[in-house]
Design an enzyme around this catalytic site. Structure first.
Site, PDB file in Angstrom:
ATOM      1  N   GLU A 128     -48.189  -9.163 -61.873  1.00  0.00           N
ATOM      2  CA  GLU A 128     -49.043  -8.693 -60.772  1.00  0.00           C
ATOM      3  C   GLU A 128     -49.669  -7.352 -61.117  1.00  0.00           C
ATOM      4  O   GLU A 128     -50.862  -7.132 -60.888  1.00  0.00           O
ATOM      5  CB  GLU A 128     -48.213  -8.573 -59.487  1.00  0.00           C
ATOM      6  CG  GLU A 128     -49.016  -8.044 -58.306  1.00  0.00           C
ATOM      7  CD  GLU A 128     -48.195  -7.962 -57.029  1.00  0.00           C
ATOM      8  OE1 GLU A 128     -48.695  -7.356 -56.058  1.00  0.00           O
ATOM      9  OE2 GLU A 128     -47.068  -8.496 -56.995  1.00  0.00           O
TER      10      GLU A 128
ATOM     11  N   GLN B   4     -78.271  16.826 -70.292  1.00  0.00           N
ATOM     12  CA  GLN B   4     -77.042  16.820 -71.090  1.00  0.00           C
ATOM     13  C   GLN B   4     -75.812  16.535 -70.236  1.00  0.00           C
ATOM     14  O   GLN B   4     -74.914  15.795 -70.653  1.00  0.00           O
ATOM     15  CB  GLN B   4     -76.878  18.158 -71.807  1.00  0.00           C
ATOM     16  CG  GLN B   4     -75.704  18.171 -72.781  1.00  0.00           C
ATOM     17  CD  GLN B   4     -75.534  19.505 -73.467  1.00  0.00           C
ATOM     18  OE1 GLN B   4     -75.183  20.491 -72.819  1.00  0.00           O
ATOM     19  NE2 GLN B   4     -75.805  19.560 -74.767  1.00  0.00           N
TER      20      GLN B   4
ATOM     21  N   GLN C  18     -71.352  10.153 -58.363  1.00  0.00           N
ATOM     22  CA  GLN C  18     -71.965  11.485 -58.299  1.00  0.00           C
ATOM     23  C   GLN C  18     -73.341  11.497 -58.952  1.00  0.00           C
ATOM     24  O   GLN C  18     -74.253  12.198 -58.493  1.00  0.00           O
ATOM     25  CB  GLN C  18     -71.046  12.505 -58.979  1.00  0.00           C
ATOM     26  CG  GLN C  18     -71.496  13.954 -58.850  1.00  0.00           C
ATOM     27  CD  GLN C  18     -71.325  14.501 -57.447  1.00  0.00           C
ATOM     28  OE1 GLN C  18     -70.595  13.928 -56.642  1.00  0.00           O
ATOM     29  NE2 GLN C  18     -72.009  15.592 -57.146  1.00  0.00           N
TER      30      GLN C  18
END
Length: 380
Positions: free
Chosen positions: A245, A282, A339
């Site tokens: 599980e 960046q 985000q």
């Protein structure tokens, strides 16, 4: 980056492709409807059964696909990649079917497995109770022998497929004085008098899942409903099956993280800000580079656990590592990806928002992550 899981051999890959097409064609268009009704319709279950996507790891003599756990995992991974958390097949095929195949009597297997494989019967596993959470040794539900029957009394909560199941694998104490050693598992027909469903729970995410409360008001079941036919074996059965599980949860977590990354890479290459694509910044590239590394490391670790499990070598501590760390990776990657969507990431019309809400429960069910760490610590 090209990477193929070593356990996904030709027949497993073919089943995965069938699952991928099925979820794209049959699940995605129905998601809004299922969210409103808080559950997947039965026709979807039957269609999945017709395609061999249910109980793929169950022997053919019991109606299954005759494969291994790898076949089940391939289907469940595609389900996660399709962002369909409401379809309770991980519990139905990945958990309940394997309890039956491993511990069930011949009569129990022949009664339940064929209709489970066809989608005519939907199965649930009822362990968690309002007052116990991850503490399985403190289960309060009781099963008392009365002649040729057991009388089951108690309540369960957070039960996947609870709103629609035809059969529930119920954990109950047959000898409270022995605590864990007095635990037994029962195959309870949902049509039995006294079996009662509570409300379908209003969750943060996974809105297409009919997670529900179940009540057992002196439910009488035949003695033959005792899984395996022997009392007091429930805790041992649970401990032997829980690694699978937890592995399933980990495999699903990696697939979800990979999908979040793929959605986000596409978005930031198309979305422009300050005159250039977000991907040109960046910070965006570095965030995605770190998320890609986490997802890939997670995939390799999960694959290692799958391979060990297929050899019968996955121990409880390693399965606990997979469960807690991979779900943490899932939630971290999805959060960081969200985000990068800015305000749109908070809108449920965007898949990343649904991924965010759906992911959170992964750190709770199957044993809370804090419990996983305790189990790991005990092995050191």
């Amino acid at each position: 980056m090209t990477y193929t899981s070593s356990w996904v051999r030709d027949d497993v890959a073919l089943l995965a492709e069938t699952a991928r097409r099925f979820f794209a064609a049959e699940a995605a268009p129905r998601r809004a409807e299922w969210e409103e009704r808080r559950g997947v319709d039965r026709a979807f279950w039957r269609k999945a059964g017709e395609l061999g996507l249910l109980c793929a790891g169950v022997p053919e003599e019991y109606g299954g696909g005759g494969g291994t756990v790898a076949h089940d995992l391939a289907v469940l991974r595609e389900q996660a990649a399709a962002l369909e958390y409401g379809f309770g097949n991980p519990v139905h095929s990945g958990i309940v079917a394997h309890y039956l195949a491993e511990y069930g009597t011949e009569e129990q297997k022949r009664r339940w497995l064929p209709p489970m494989a066809s989608g005519e019967v939907v199965a649930a596993i009822a362990m968690t109770e309002p007052g116990t959470g991850s503490d399985l040794q403190s289960i309060a539900t009781r099963a008392v022998r009365d002649g040729g029957e057991y009388v089951i009394t108690g309540a369960k909560t957070f039960i996947t497929n609870g709103g629609s199941c035809d059969m529930a694998l119920v954990a109950a104490s047959t000898d409270p004085a022995r605590r864990a050693r007095g635990l037994s598992l029962f195959l309870v027909d949902a049509s039995a008098p006294g079996f009662r469903r509570g409300r379908v729970l209003d969750k943060i995410g996974q809105h297409t899942a009919d997670t529900a409360e179940l009540f057992f008001d002196e439910v009488r079941v035949p003695a033959g409903a005792l899984l395996g036919g022997a009392e007091g074996q429930g805790f041992v059965q649970l401990m032997r099956q829980l690694p699978q599980e937890r592995l399933i949860i980990g495999v699903i977590a990696v697939a979800a993280a990979e999908q979040a990354l793929a959605h986000t890479v596409r978005y930031v290459k198309e979305r422009r800000a300050f005159g250039e694509p977000l991907f040109a910044m960046q910070n965006t590239r570095f965030e995605l580079a770190e998320c890609a590394t986490l997802a890939h490391a997670g995939r390799v670790f999960a694959d290692s656990c799958v391979e060990r499990h297929l050899r019968g070598e996955l121990d409880a501590a390693t399965a606990s590592m997979a469960k807690w760390w991979l779900t943490e990776v899932q939630c971290q990657v999805i959060d960081r990806c969200l985000q990068l969507f800015g305000g749109y990431g908070y809108m449920r019309e965007y898949p990343i928002a649904r991924m965010y809400a759906d992911a959170r429960a992964q750190k709770i069910y199957g044993g809370a992550n804090e419990v996983m760490k305790e189990l790991i610590a005990r092995s050191l």
